[in-house]
Design a protein around this motif. Structure first.
Motif, short mmCIF file in Angstrom:
data_model
loop_
_atom_site.label_atom_id
_atom_site.label_comp_id
_atom_site.label_asym_id
_atom_site.label_seq_id
_atom_site.Cartn_x
_atom_site.Cartn_y
_atom_site.Cartn_z
N UNK A 11 57.38 25.21 62.83
CA UNK A 11 56.78 24.05 62.60
C UNK A 11 56.78 23.90 61.10
N UNK A 12 55.99 24.87 60.52
CA UNK A 12 55.85 25.01 58.99
C UNK A 12 57.06 24.88 58.19
N UNK A 13 57.92 25.15 58.56
CA UNK A 13 59.53 25.18 57.83
C UNK A 13 60.03 23.93 58.28
N UNK A 14 59.84 23.38 59.30
CA UNK A 14 60.32 21.93 59.56
C UNK A 14 59.48 21.01 58.50
N UNK A 15 58.35 21.11 58.54
CA UNK A 15 57.77 20.28 57.69
C UNK A 15 57.90 20.54 56.06
N UNK A 16 58.08 21.76 55.60
CA UNK A 16 58.63 22.21 54.33
C UNK A 16 60.05 21.62 53.92
N UNK A 17 60.99 21.32 55.16
CA UNK A 17 62.22 20.71 55.00
C UNK A 17 62.17 19.20 55.15
N UNK A 18 61.03 18.66 55.06
CA UNK A 18 60.69 17.11 54.79
C UNK A 18 60.75 16.65 56.21
N UNK A 19 60.91 17.34 57.54
CA UNK A 19 60.89 16.73 58.75
C UNK A 19 59.43 16.32 59.07
N UNK A 20 59.30 15.04 59.85
CA UNK A 20 57.98 14.67 60.07
C UNK A 20 57.55 15.45 61.44
N UNK A 21 56.52 16.18 61.55
CA UNK A 21 56.27 17.08 62.53
C UNK A 21 54.81 16.63 62.95
N UNK A 22 54.78 16.25 64.33
CA UNK A 22 53.58 15.50 64.58
C UNK A 22 53.06 16.09 66.10
N UNK A 23 51.80 16.66 66.02
CA UNK A 23 50.91 16.95 65.00
C UNK A 23 51.44 17.69 63.90
N UNK A 24 50.84 17.62 62.83
CA UNK A 24 51.18 18.66 61.67
C UNK A 24 50.96 20.00 61.63
N UNK A 25 51.76 20.73 61.17
CA UNK A 25 51.47 22.27 61.35
C UNK A 25 49.98 22.25 60.35
N UNK A 26 49.31 23.13 60.89
CA UNK A 26 48.03 23.56 60.11
C UNK A 26 47.92 25.24 59.76
N UNK A 27 47.37 25.52 58.43
CA UNK A 27 47.10 26.71 58.05
C UNK A 27 45.74 26.53 57.14
#
Ligand code: CP3
Length: 348
Positions: A11-27
């Motif tokens: 999920x983190x890499x999906x978000x980093x490649x500008x994908x909308x991830x819902x709910x968002x990854x969290x760290x």
């Protein structure tokens, strides 16, 4: 049975490649550390903090502690930005509860003391930690490596300890820019090698912490924060193509847009003071990460709920990674972190 051909992307890499991830990854920045009793237990038995950073067994264990407890989407390598000056040959110590103390650089002539070629060899235990964490990390959790940005690391090397006015570092940067540039060059080169070695050992992304860039005026921000970061991004991309790079220019304020455009980072980590409307605007051109106030996490309850929902509402519609605006504070009740993860995951 044969393995599935496509393993789901993190999920983190999906978000980093500008994908909308819902709910968002969290760290969370400083998700490993003193607020966790299991960290304090290990810390108590270690001779000092840097010994932990250079023990692959202990550092890997500490990296994994918050993942076991909270099921976050990413682990951040347990280490410190000050292992770089230490590896360059400047003695670094950490006094209990008081922060770091460095044998400081007094004059430009002392730059010749820095052992640039061997620095990354001396950091071999850090890369061994990366390999161990990768072996043990659940498949759906990313591993983030990091380094300090040159300006921030230089301030510690010149100040020796925390002078929050940065008198010595600024006097040097403004008064003898050529000598200061030589120090920054050393840190750019060493940071590129350090980040590329972490990538080679297996980290999925890296973050560069410029914790003190917010104190620089105008042109000096460009020269000592943006330009070195441009070179780090280019250098890391040449050695580790495709590795996502997150920049954290803490306190950059009105310079944020220029930092993002000029450095070409994949994502920008926002401190707590960045207004959410401005963050949403930045999100049109870059992935944003942040920016819950660590004090709201410490407070917990309704305060935590309100602050968290406000952020997810404002930024959850674009490429986004939930994080704090700065690190978890030592007095934070661990229970609040569990509650935060649940809130973010429920907040569709
Ligand atoms: O969980 C994580 O975030 C990973 C590990 C990590 C540490 N430091 C562990 C640490 C990371 C990413 C850092 C980054 C770091 N280190 C920064 C940039 C981020 C920021 O906070 O602005 C800076 C400026 C440092 C330098 C540093 N290290 C200071 C000023 C201090 C003392 C103050 C403090 O917060 O304790 C440290 C010590 C440190 N680094 C600890 C930890 C867990 C506490 C050491 C202890 O156990 O006594």
């Amino acid at each position: 049975m044969s393995k599935p051909l496509i393993t789901p992307r993190l999920d983190l890499l999906r978000a980093l490649s500008r994908e909308l991830v819902s709910p968002p990854p969290i760290w969370l920045m400083r998700q490993a550390g003193r607020y966790l009793p299991e960290y304090r237990e290990i810390r108590r038995k270690a001779p000092d903090f840097l010994a932990l950073c250079y023990s692959p067994d202990l550092a890997a264990e500490i990296t994994l502690q918050p993942i076991r407890r909270f099921g976050l989407d990413a682990a951040i390598l347990f280490s410190d930005i000050l292992v770089v000056p230490d590896a360059l040959g400047m003695k670094v110590t950490f006094r209990e509860g008081e922060g770091p103390l460095l044998e400081r650089l007094e004059t430009a002539r002392e730059l010749t003391r820095l052992r640039v070629p061997v620095a990354v060899e001396r950091l071999a235990p850090v890369y061994e930690t990366v390999r161990r964490v990768k072996r043990e990390l659940p498949e759906n959790v990313a591993l983030i490596g990091f380094a300090g940005a040159p300006w921030t690391v230089a301030t510690y090397m010149i100040e020796g300890s925390g002078d929050r006015e940065f008198v010595r570092a600024k006097t040097w940067a403004y008064g003898d820019a050529a000598a200061f540039a030589a120090l920054i060059d050393i840190l750019v080169e060493t940071s590129i090698a350090h980040l590329a070695a972490q990538a080679e050992a297996g980290v999925d992304a890296v973050q560069v912490f410029d914790s003190w860039c917010g104190v620089l005026p105008d042109d000096d921000f460009d020269r000592w924060c943006i330009e070195p970061m441009q070179r780090i991004v280019a250098g890391v991309r040449a050695k580790a193509p495709g590795l996502p790079i997150i920049g954290f220019p803490r306190g950059a304020g009105l310079n944020l847009g220029r930092y993002v455009a000029a450095t070409g980072v994949d994502a920008v980590s926002l401190d707590t003071t960045v207004p959410l409307a401005h963050a949403a605007e930045l999100q049109r051109s870059v992935v944003v990460q942040g920016n819950l106030d660590p004090i709201a996490l410490l407070a917990g309850g309704d305060v935590l709920g309100a602050h968290t929902r406000r952020i997810v509402k404002a930024l959850g519609q674009g490429p986004f990674i939930f994080n704090l605006g700065h690190g978890v504070l030592p007095r934070t009740p661990p229970k609040h972190v569990g509650e935060l993860v649940a809130l973010v995951r429920a907040g569709r």
